[in-house]
Design a protein around this motif. Structure first.
Motif, PDB file in Angstrom:
ATOM      1  N   PRO A  70      48.831 -12.997  41.892  1.00 45.56           N
ATOM      2  CA  PRO A  70      49.527 -12.664  40.645  1.00 45.56           C
ATOM      3  C   PRO A  70      50.922 -12.119  40.919  1.00 45.56           C
ATOM      4  N   VAL A  71      51.848 -12.377  39.980  1.00 46.89           N
ATOM      5  CA  VAL A  71      53.216 -11.873  40.095  1.00 46.89           C
ATOM      6  C   VAL A  71      53.705 -11.509  38.689  1.00 46.89           C
ATOM      7  N   PHE A  72      54.104 -10.247  38.494  1.00 48.32           N
ATOM      8  CA  PHE A  72      54.649  -9.811  37.205  1.00 48.32           C
ATOM      9  C   PHE A  72      56.009 -10.438  36.955  1.00 48.32           C
ATOM     10  N   SER A  73      56.290 -10.739  35.692  1.00 46.43           N
ATOM     11  CA  SER A  73      57.636 -11.133  35.288  1.00 46.43           C
ATOM     12  C   SER A  73      58.535  -9.904  35.387  1.00 46.43           C
ATOM     13  N   PRO A  74      59.860 -10.093  35.454  1.00 44.31           N
ATOM     14  CA  PRO A  74      60.749  -8.931  35.600  1.00 44.31           C
ATOM     15  C   PRO A  74      60.594  -7.880  34.494  1.00 44.31           C
ATOM     16  N   GLY A 112      51.663 -23.100  44.381  1.00 45.57           N
ATOM     17  CA  GLY A 112      51.294 -21.690  44.441  1.00 45.57           C
ATOM     18  C   GLY A 112      52.388 -20.787  43.912  1.00 45.57           C
ATOM     19  N   ALA A 113      52.056 -19.890  43.009  1.00 39.41           N
ATOM     20  CA  ALA A 113      53.027 -18.963  42.411  1.00 39.41           C
ATOM     21  C   ALA A 113      53.585 -18.008  43.460  1.00 39.41           C
ATOM     22  N   LEU A 114      54.910 -17.796  43.411  1.00 40.32           N
ATOM     23  CA  LEU A 114      55.576 -16.866  44.333  1.00 40.32           C
ATOM     24  C   LEU A 114      56.300 -15.742  43.614  1.00 40.32           C
ATOM     25  N   GLY A 115      56.894 -16.021  42.473  1.00 39.49           N
ATOM     26  CA  GLY A 115      57.693 -15.007  41.796  1.00 39.49           C
ATOM     27  C   GLY A 115      58.351 -15.567  40.551  1.00 39.49           C
ATOM     28  N   TRP A 116      59.418 -14.902  40.149  1.00 41.02           N
ATOM     29  CA  TRP A 116      60.161 -15.271  38.952  1.00 41.02           C
ATOM     30  C   TRP A 116      61.650 -15.285  39.263  1.00 41.02           C
ATOM     31  N   THR A 117      62.414 -16.031  38.486  1.00 39.26           N
ATOM     32  CA  THR A 117      63.863 -15.892  38.546  1.00 39.26           C
ATOM     33  C   THR A 117      64.190 -14.525  37.943  1.00 39.26           C
ATOM     34  N   PRO A 118      65.295 -13.896  38.351  1.00 42.66           N
ATOM     35  CA  PRO A 118      65.591 -12.543  37.865  1.00 42.66           C
ATOM     36  C   PRO A 118      65.703 -12.413  36.351  1.00 42.66           C
ATOM     37  N   ASP A 119      66.064 -13.504  35.656  1.00 41.78           N
ATOM     38  CA  ASP A 119      66.150 -13.435  34.195  1.00 41.78           C
ATOM     39  C   ASP A 119      64.790 -13.585  33.519  1.00 41.78           C
ATOM     40  N   GLY A 120      63.738 -13.896  34.292  1.00 39.14           N
ATOM     41  CA  GLY A 120      62.397 -14.006  33.747  1.00 39.14           C
ATOM     42  C   GLY A 120      62.126 -15.281  32.977  1.00 39.14           C
ATOM     43  N   LYS A 121      63.048 -16.248  33.043  1.00 40.73           N
ATOM     44  CA  LYS A 121      62.864 -17.487  32.284  1.00 40.73           C
ATOM     45  C   LYS A 121      62.106 -18.569  33.041  1.00 40.73           C
TER      46      LYS A 121
END
Length: 200
Positions: A70-74, A112-121
């Motif tokens: 799991p990875v939280f959005s910003p 596989g999920a790694l993260g989000w772009t900094p803007d969360g989009k």
């Protein structure tokens, strides 16, 4: 002959009971935590769980039994994760409070999920979908769903955006045996920091 069969069946029941007892005592470990300002989400027993950062009772977020990373959005309102449903591994997103997950990738390769772009989009993920050898690449996909786009690095295994989104720190090579302690050989991969505008 009947005595032998009864003895054999009795022995098998004892062995199976021992296996069942051993399975009940097997401890599962909480893994792959991700943090927001108020919450920790982690993988445990194939499900995603949520607990307040100050501690308390953990709450199960998913029910499919095949969720991890799991990875939280910003902004902390959404969670991207890797789900293994319908015989394939893909990227999903769901509300941080739980609910029905939304599938973001549909390729038959492993995503596989790694993260989000900094803007969360957009959600950052790793995939072998275009590999002709033993390597993976980074892609992003809109959090609301859409077409995945490849990042310009031709090979990447793990990484993260800088806070402004202008750079990325990443590991280019897949580590095929991560369990070797104090290993210093050829698998000790470098970490690159790349400027995304010109790949310097």
């Amino acid at each position: 002959m009947r005595t032998y069969m009864r003895l054999w069946l009795g022995l098998m029941l004892v062995v199976l009971a021992g296996f069942a007892r051993g399975a009940e005592q097997k401890a599962l470990l909480a893994q792959q935590p991700t943090l927001s300002k108020t919450t920790i989400v982690f993988s445990y027993g194939g499900y995603l769980w949520s607990v307040p950062r100050e501690g308390g009772q953990a709450r199960q977020l998913t029910t499919g039994g095949h969720e991890q990373y799991p990875v939280f959005s910003p902004d902390g309102t959404q969670i991207a994760f890797t789900g293994m449903y319908d015989g394939n591994t893909d990227v999903y997103v769901m509300a941080a409070t739980g609910g029905a997950p939304k599938r973001l990738t549909w390729h038959p390769g492993r995503d596989g999920a790694l993260g989000w772009t900094p803007d969360g989009k957009r959600v950052l993920f790793v995939s072998d979908r275009e590999a002709y050898a033993d390597f993976t690449r980074f892609y992003t996909v809109p959090a609301e769903g859409g077409v995945a786009e490849a990042l310009p690095m031709w090979r990447a295994f793990d990484g993260s955006y800088s806070a402004d989104g202008a750079r990325m720190a990443y590991v280019p090579n897949l580590k095929w045996q991560a369990a070797w302690k104090r290993y210093r050989g050829g698998q000790t991969t470098p970490i690159y920091i790349v400027k995304l505008s010109d790949l310097s």
